[in-house]
Design a protein around this motif. Sequence first.
Motif, short mmCIF file in Angstrom:
data_model
loop_
_atom_site.label_atom_id
_atom_site.label_comp_id
_atom_site.label_asym_id
_atom_site.label_seq_id
_atom_site.Cartn_x
_atom_site.Cartn_y
_atom_site.Cartn_z
N GLY A 3 0.83 -1.20 0.00
CA GLY A 3 0.00 0.00 0.00
C GLY A 3 0.86 1.25 0.00
O GLY A 3 1.85 1.32 0.72
N THR A 23 -2.39 -2.75 -1.71
CA THR A 23 -3.10 -3.36 -0.59
C THR A 23 -2.42 -2.89 0.69
O THR A 23 -1.20 -3.06 0.83
CB THR A 23 -3.03 -4.90 -0.67
N GLY A 29 -1.54 1.44 6.82
CA GLY A 29 -2.75 2.24 7.05
C GLY A 29 -2.50 3.30 8.09
O GLY A 29 -2.84 4.48 7.90
N CYS A 54 -8.25 6.28 -6.33
CA CYS A 54 -8.22 4.88 -5.91
C CYS A 54 -8.08 3.95 -7.11
O CYS A 54 -8.40 2.76 -7.00
CB CYS A 54 -9.50 4.52 -5.17
N LEU A 57 -6.02 1.07 -6.31
CA LEU A 57 -6.28 0.47 -4.99
C LEU A 57 -6.90 -0.91 -5.17
O LEU A 57 -7.76 -1.10 -6.02
CB LEU A 57 -7.23 1.37 -4.19
N ASN A 58 -6.46 -1.86 -4.35
CA ASN A 58 -7.05 -3.20 -4.39
C ASN A 58 -8.21 -3.26 -3.40
O ASN A 58 -8.26 -2.50 -2.44
CB ASN A 58 -6.01 -4.26 -4.03
N SER A 60 -10.22 -4.16 -0.31
CA SER A 60 -9.68 -4.39 1.03
C SER A 60 -10.11 -5.74 1.59
O SER A 60 -11.24 -6.16 1.39
CB SER A 60 -10.16 -3.30 1.98
N SER A 61 -9.20 -6.35 2.30
CA SER A 61 -9.54 -7.59 2.99
C SER A 61 -10.39 -7.21 4.19
O SER A 61 -10.31 -6.08 4.67
CB SER A 61 -8.26 -8.29 3.46
N ALA A 64 -8.77 -5.23 6.85
CA ALA A 64 -8.38 -3.84 6.57
C ALA A 64 -9.58 -2.89 6.57
O ALA A 64 -9.41 -1.67 6.60
CB ALA A 64 -7.66 -3.76 5.23
N LEU A 65 -10.78 -3.44 6.56
CA LEU A 65 -11.98 -2.59 6.52
C LEU A 65 -12.09 -1.60 7.68
O LEU A 65 -12.46 -0.45 7.45
CB LEU A 65 -13.25 -3.44 6.44
N LEU A 68 -10.18 1.45 6.76
CA LEU A 68 -10.91 2.21 5.74
C LEU A 68 -12.03 3.02 6.39
O LEU A 68 -12.20 4.20 6.12
CB LEU A 68 -11.47 1.23 4.71
N GLN A 96 -17.77 -1.69 -2.08
CA GLN A 96 -17.11 -1.68 -0.77
C GLN A 96 -16.95 -0.26 -0.24
O GLN A 96 -17.33 0.04 0.89
CB GLN A 96 -15.74 -2.36 -0.91
#
Length: 114
Positions: A3, A23, A29, A54, A57-58, A60-61, A64-65, A68, A96
Amino acid sequence: MMGSFNINVDRTNQVFHAVVEGTFTPEEGMASVQAYQKEIATIAVPEYEIHIDCTELNVSSPSALPILEGCFQMYKQDGFKKVVLTLARNPILKMQLGRVARTVGLENCEIIEK
């Protein structure tokens, strides 16, 4: 891809530009949040729009939410005039990000697909 988060403040047009790519790990983050906070301390946030690119940007898992959500919460609390997210055509990421914006009540958020 790891990321990355780059900031560029356009003081003339009062736009806070950020580019997010790859990511994010929780550590990345947090580092991006610190960079963001350092930069917004120098501007009158309510007079600015924040534009976040973005396109690289991949999705988010789930782990990682919360990061975000925390970022969206910050944009809301800091009081940007408008939050604009630009994505490549990516229905999953769009969904998402839209969901996260609704969750935190970020009503002045606009998602644009390139």
